[in-house]
Design an enzyme around this catalytic site. Structure first.
Site, mmCIF file in Angstrom:
data_model
loop_
_atom_site.group_PDB
_atom_site.id
_atom_site.type_symbol
_atom_site.label_atom_id
_atom_site.label_comp_id
_atom_site.label_asym_id
_atom_site.label_seq_id
_atom_site.Cartn_x
_atom_site.Cartn_y
_atom_site.Cartn_z
ATOM 1 C CB SER A 52 9.608 0.462 5.353
ATOM 2 O OG SER A 52 8.914 -0.347 6.284
ATOM 3 C CD GLU A 61 13.334 -0.374 6.837
ATOM 4 O OE1 GLU A 61 12.940 -0.405 5.664
ATOM 5 O OE2 GLU A 61 14.113 0.504 7.273
#
Length: 239
Positions: A40, A119
């Site tokens: 991201s 993540e």
């Protein structure tokens, strides 16, 4: 002397071109039939777009595992088929950006977008974790310029703040943009940013996660290699 708007625009343009250069290089790392962790952030979004071009133009057969609502939407719009973490047995490669990278240890700080928990789950689960950065993200000592974000359960935010204050740090609850109140993550939690002395990234990462109420922090001590965009070329840093 104050930097002019034109100078600021030129710096931003240079940074964007380096990000695109490294994103194109990263897209070439993905092979047919891979499951790919999709990071991201601004650099990761460029990578996702470049990977999507390969999926469409080369009929590359892959699946992506998104790490945020933003990366999910970017992947869908780029034509990348998606799969959830519980649907895939393993992730072949995860490719993500970083807010800061230590040149000596390749440890990272991530989480400027508040996505570091998801993540880290995807990045650490992958067989290979590759980080993308422009040369402006490289530092000699981790944490000198970038605060470490902590994703914190709302019920525990005050006790976490007090614990961080006891450690002689200056924590701050991250405020929202475009709304009143704190930033709320995709997981429904708050973000506390803290500047902290990081002598050993792995030890500090573990120590912060051991504070009750902290779901995950933005120190990433595990990384296989970093692709660095410079004005001349893309450099590859390995441990």
């Amino acid at each position: 002397m104050a930097r002019t708007k034109k100078a600021n625009d030129e710096v931003a343009t240079d940074s964007d071109s380096l990000k695109l250069k490294v994103a194109k290089q990263a897209a070439k790392l993905v092979k047919d039939e891979m499951v790919v962790g999709l990071g991201s952030g601004s650099t990761a979004n460029l990578f996702i777009q470049e990977l999507g071009k390969r999926v469409v133009e080369e009929e590359l057969y892959i699946y992506g595992v998104p790490t945020s609502f933003d990366s999910r939407m970017m992947a869908s719009n780029s034509g990348i088929p998606l799969i959830s973490l519980d649907q895939c047995g393993e992730i072949d490669i995860a490719i993500d950006g970083a807010d800061e990278v230590c040149k000596k240890t390749l440890s990272l700080i991530k989480g400027g977008g508040g996505c570091h928990t998801m993540e880290k789950i995807v990045d650490y689960h992958a067989k290979e974790f590759v980080v993308l950065a422009d040369e402006g993200k490289l530092v000699e000592s981790l944490g000198d310029k970038t605060a470490v974000p902590l994703e914190v359960i709302p019920f525990a935010y005050s006790t976490v703040l007090n614990k961080l204050l006891d450690m002689n740090t200056a924590p701050a609850i991250r405020s929202g943009s475009g709304k009143m109140g704190p930033v709320i993550t995709d997981n429904g939690n708050m973000i506390i940013d803290v500047f902290i002395n990081i002598e050993d990234a792995e030890e500090t990462e573990t120590m912060l996660n051991n504070i009750p109420g902290v779901l995950e922090n933005g120190i990433f001590s595990k990384c296989d290699k970093v692709l660095v965009g410079t004005s001349k070329k893309v450099e590859i840093l390995k441990k």
